[in-house]
Design a protein around this motif. Structure first.
Motif, mmCIF file in Angstrom:
data_model
loop_
_atom_site.group_PDB
_atom_site.id
_atom_site.type_symbol
_atom_site.label_atom_id
_atom_site.label_comp_id
_atom_site.label_asym_id
_atom_site.label_seq_id
_atom_site.Cartn_x
_atom_site.Cartn_y
_atom_site.Cartn_z
ATOM 1 N N PHE A 97 106.562 13.841 -11.970
ATOM 2 C CA PHE A 97 107.998 14.126 -11.950
ATOM 3 C C PHE A 97 108.419 14.663 -10.590
ATOM 4 C CE2 PHE A 97 111.278 17.422 -12.368
ATOM 5 C CZ PHE A 97 112.334 16.656 -12.820
ATOM 6 N N PHE A 98 107.662 15.619 -10.052
ATOM 7 C CA PHE A 98 108.030 16.210 -8.766
ATOM 8 C C PHE A 98 107.881 15.209 -7.630
ATOM 9 C CE2 PHE A 98 107.070 20.151 -11.156
ATOM 10 C CZ PHE A 98 108.265 20.820 -10.923
ATOM 11 N N ARG A 99 106.848 14.370 -7.684
ATOM 12 C CA ARG A 99 106.716 13.338 -6.661
ATOM 13 C C ARG A 99 107.908 12.387 -6.701
ATOM 14 N NH1 ARG A 99 100.374 11.503 -7.511
ATOM 15 N NH2 ARG A 99 99.396 13.453 -6.789
ATOM 16 N N THR A 100 108.340 12.045 -7.900
ATOM 17 C CA THR A 100 109.487 11.148 -8.047
ATOM 18 C C THR A 100 110.761 11.787 -7.507
ATOM 19 O OG1 THR A 100 108.483 10.194 -10.035
ATOM 20 C CG2 THR A 100 110.829 9.786 -9.686
ATOM 21 N N ILE A 101 110.947 13.070 -7.786
ATOM 22 C CA ILE A 101 112.137 13.775 -7.315
ATOM 23 C C ILE A 101 112.214 13.761 -5.795
ATOM 24 C CG2 ILE A 101 113.205 16.046 -7.106
ATOM 25 C CD1 ILE A 101 113.758 14.715 -9.755
ATOM 26 N N PHE A 102 111.092 14.031 -5.130
ATOM 27 C CA PHE A 102 111.106 14.101 -3.670
ATOM 28 C C PHE A 102 111.128 12.722 -3.020
ATOM 29 C CE2 PHE A 102 109.175 18.344 -4.570
ATOM 30 C CZ PHE A 102 110.164 19.105 -3.966
ATOM 31 N N PHE A 103 110.651 11.689 -3.745
ATOM 32 C CA PHE A 103 110.656 10.342 -3.178
ATOM 33 C C PHE A 103 111.962 9.600 -3.462
ATOM 34 C CE2 PHE A 103 109.573 5.787 -3.137
ATOM 35 C CZ PHE A 103 109.012 5.689 -1.880
ATOM 36 N N ALA A 104 112.696 10.021 -4.476
ATOM 37 C CA ALA A 104 113.914 9.309 -4.873
ATOM 38 C C ALA A 104 114.915 9.128 -3.737
ATOM 39 C CB ALA A 104 114.566 10.028 -6.056
ATOM 40 N N PRO A 105 115.160 10.127 -2.861
ATOM 41 C CA PRO A 105 116.117 9.897 -1.770
ATOM 42 C C PRO A 105 115.733 8.755 -0.832
ATOM 43 C CG PRO A 105 115.723 12.245 -2.042
ATOM 44 C CD PRO A 105 114.727 11.537 -2.916
ATOM 45 N N VAL A 106 114.430 8.449 -0.735
ATOM 46 C CA VAL A 106 113.993 7.387 0.175
ATOM 47 C C VAL A 106 114.571 6.041 -0.263
ATOM 48 C CG1 VAL A 106 111.993 6.169 1.113
ATOM 49 C CG2 VAL A 106 111.889 8.634 0.740
ATOM 50 N N VAL A 162 111.849 12.467 3.946
ATOM 51 C CA VAL A 162 110.590 13.211 3.895
ATOM 52 C C VAL A 162 109.671 12.695 2.794
ATOM 53 C CG1 VAL A 162 111.412 15.022 2.315
ATOM 54 C CG2 VAL A 162 109.626 15.543 4.002
ATOM 55 N N GLY A 163 110.239 12.140 1.747
ATOM 56 C CA GLY A 163 109.419 11.650 0.637
ATOM 57 C C GLY A 163 108.463 10.553 1.040
ATOM 58 N N LEU A 164 108.871 9.711 1.989
ATOM 59 C CA LEU A 164 108.000 8.616 2.430
ATOM 60 C C LEU A 164 106.754 9.156 3.105
ATOM 61 C CD1 LEU A 164 107.503 5.604 2.832
ATOM 62 C CD2 LEU A 164 108.853 5.739 4.936
ATOM 63 N N ASN A 165 106.929 10.089 4.035
ATOM 64 C CA ASN A 165 105.774 10.694 4.707
ATOM 65 C C ASN A 165 104.942 11.524 3.742
ATOM 66 O OD1 ASN A 165 106.500 9.509 7.110
ATOM 67 N ND2 ASN A 165 107.565 11.318 7.889
ATOM 68 N N MET A 166 105.582 12.129 2.754
ATOM 69 C CA MET A 166 104.846 12.879 1.736
ATOM 70 C C MET A 166 103.863 11.971 0.999
ATOM 71 S SD MET A 166 106.330 14.547 -1.783
ATOM 72 C CE MET A 166 106.521 12.872 -2.456
ATOM 73 N N ILE A 167 104.322 10.792 0.613
ATOM 74 C CA ILE A 167 103.453 9.846 -0.102
ATOM 75 C C ILE A 167 102.290 9.402 0.780
ATOM 76 C CG2 ILE A 167 103.360 7.546 -1.133
ATOM 77 C CD1 ILE A 167 104.672 9.626 -2.903
ATOM 78 N N ILE A 168 102.550 9.163 2.059
ATOM 79 C CA ILE A 168 101.478 8.761 2.978
ATOM 80 C C ILE A 168 100.451 9.876 3.109
ATOM 81 C CG2 ILE A 168 100.953 8.076 5.341
ATOM 82 C CD1 ILE A 168 103.723 6.827 5.497
ATOM 83 N N TYR A 169 100.922 11.112 3.235
ATOM 84 C CA TYR A 169 100.007 12.248 3.340
ATOM 85 C C TYR A 169 99.216 12.432 2.037
ATOM 86 C CZ TYR A 169 100.937 14.489 7.845
ATOM 87 O OH TYR A 169 100.974 14.797 9.182
ATOM 88 N N ILE A 170 99.847 12.246 0.895
ATOM 89 C CA ILE A 170 99.145 12.385 -0.382
ATOM 90 C C ILE A 170 98.008 11.367 -0.471
ATOM 91 C CG2 ILE A 170 99.379 12.001 -2.867
ATOM 92 C CD1 ILE A 170 102.100 13.332 -2.749
ATOM 93 N N ALA A 171 98.289 10.131 -0.076
ATOM 94 C CA ALA A 171 97.241 9.113 -0.088
ATOM 95 C C ALA A 171 96.092 9.494 0.834
ATOM 96 C CB ALA A 171 97.834 7.766 0.322
ATOM 97 N N ALA A 172 96.415 10.045 2.011
ATOM 98 C CA ALA A 172 95.361 10.456 2.938
ATOM 99 C C ALA A 172 94.564 11.631 2.394
ATOM 100 C CB ALA A 172 95.984 10.818 4.288
#
Length: 284
Positions: A97-106, A162-172
């Motif tokens: 849920f939180f990942r979706t919230i922060f990625f939604a603006p992207v 910021v959500g896009l870079n967050m997802i990239i960092y999470i994968a790393a």
């Protein structure tokens, strides 16, 4: 042989039509004085570049604004993305849920996002200033004061992307073997020591990619400026991408705009190479 060319032909045609062709056209137009209304083009050589670099004071103002925008956006975006990734990289109840919230603006329309923030950042009637008034703070008219407009655009852009870079960092982060962390914990290392000595060095390649992409994106920003400030107030948010748009489609100076586009291309390329060189020296 023919089968191979048939397989690569869609990509090759797309490269020629959508990349190489427009690039060569921009190079040609940059050496002409071409008015979009009259459709008359006159070859002027490097005159457009001389005008931008040596004669037009507005150009250096625009470059300064672009650099300020990049300096404000890139570190803030990367730091916030890393903090969110560290908080959301491990499974817990509600993490999706939180990942979706922060990625939604992207994936939200940039124009719609800018319109909403434009209303929220108005003077006394804006939602942001109304909330600040609850705690006794008299907020400024964010988008109408030169000292605040750039900061407002930077922050809204950071929240948007910021959500896009967050997802990239999470994968790393999830690709880092947990054995390293467990071994460090057994040796008595603190969480900060683990991050500084293990996690952060292993994130270096990802950080370089994010830094390069975010820097390029900061110089290409157009929609937020167009919708929220229009380059104002007092040209305080007039960045290079929006200035190129003005020259080409407001003043119809296509040749000059093409020269500016090539200059922006060179600036971004130099910044990218500098970042790669710094990373390589750091790795050595």
């Amino acid at each position: 042989m023919m089968e191979g060319w048939l397989f690569v032909s869609p990509t090759l045609i797309g490269f020629l039509v959508f990349f190489l062709g427009p690039l060569l056209a921009v190079v040609y137009y940059s050496m002409t004085e071409w008015n979009l209304l009259t459709q008359q083009a006159t070859y002027v050589g490097l005159r457009n570049f001389e005008n931008a670099l040596l004669e037009n004071p507005d150009f250096w103002l625009v470059v300064r604004n672009s650099v300020i925008f990049a300096i404000g956006l890139v570190p803030l975006n990367m730091a916030l993305a890393l903090l969110l990734a560290l908080a959301l990289s491990r499974p817990f109840l509600g993490v999706v849920f939180f990942r979706t919230i922060f990625f939604a603006p992207v994936v939200t329309s940039a124009i719609a996002w800018a319109i909403v923030w434009k209303f929220m950042l108005q003077g006394e009637g804006g939602a942001v200033n109304q909330m600040l008034s609850w705690i006794g703070i008299d907020g400024p008219n964010w988008l109408r004061q030169p000292s605040w407009a750039m900061a407002a655009v930077i922050v809204t852009r950071v929240i948007k992307m910021v959500g896009l870079n967050m997802i990239i960092y999470i994968a790393a982060l999830q690709s880092i073997p947990r054995d390293y962390e467990e071994a460090a914990l057994l040796e008595g290392a603190s969480r900060w020591q683990i991050f500084r000595m293990i996690t952060w060095p292993m994130l270096a390649p990802t950080t370089l990619i994010i830094m390069v992409l975010t820097t390029i994106g900061s110089f290409k920003v157009f929609d937020h400026i167009y919708q929220m400030t229009g380059g104002g107030p007092e040209n305080g948010t007039l960045v290079l991408a929006f200035y190129i748009y003005q020259q080409a489609f407001k003043f119809f100076n296509v040749g000059y705009a093409s020269a500016l586009a090539l200059i922006m291309f060179v600036i971004v390329m130099i910044l990218t190479l500098v970042q790669v060189m710094i990373r390589q020296r750091g790795a050595e």
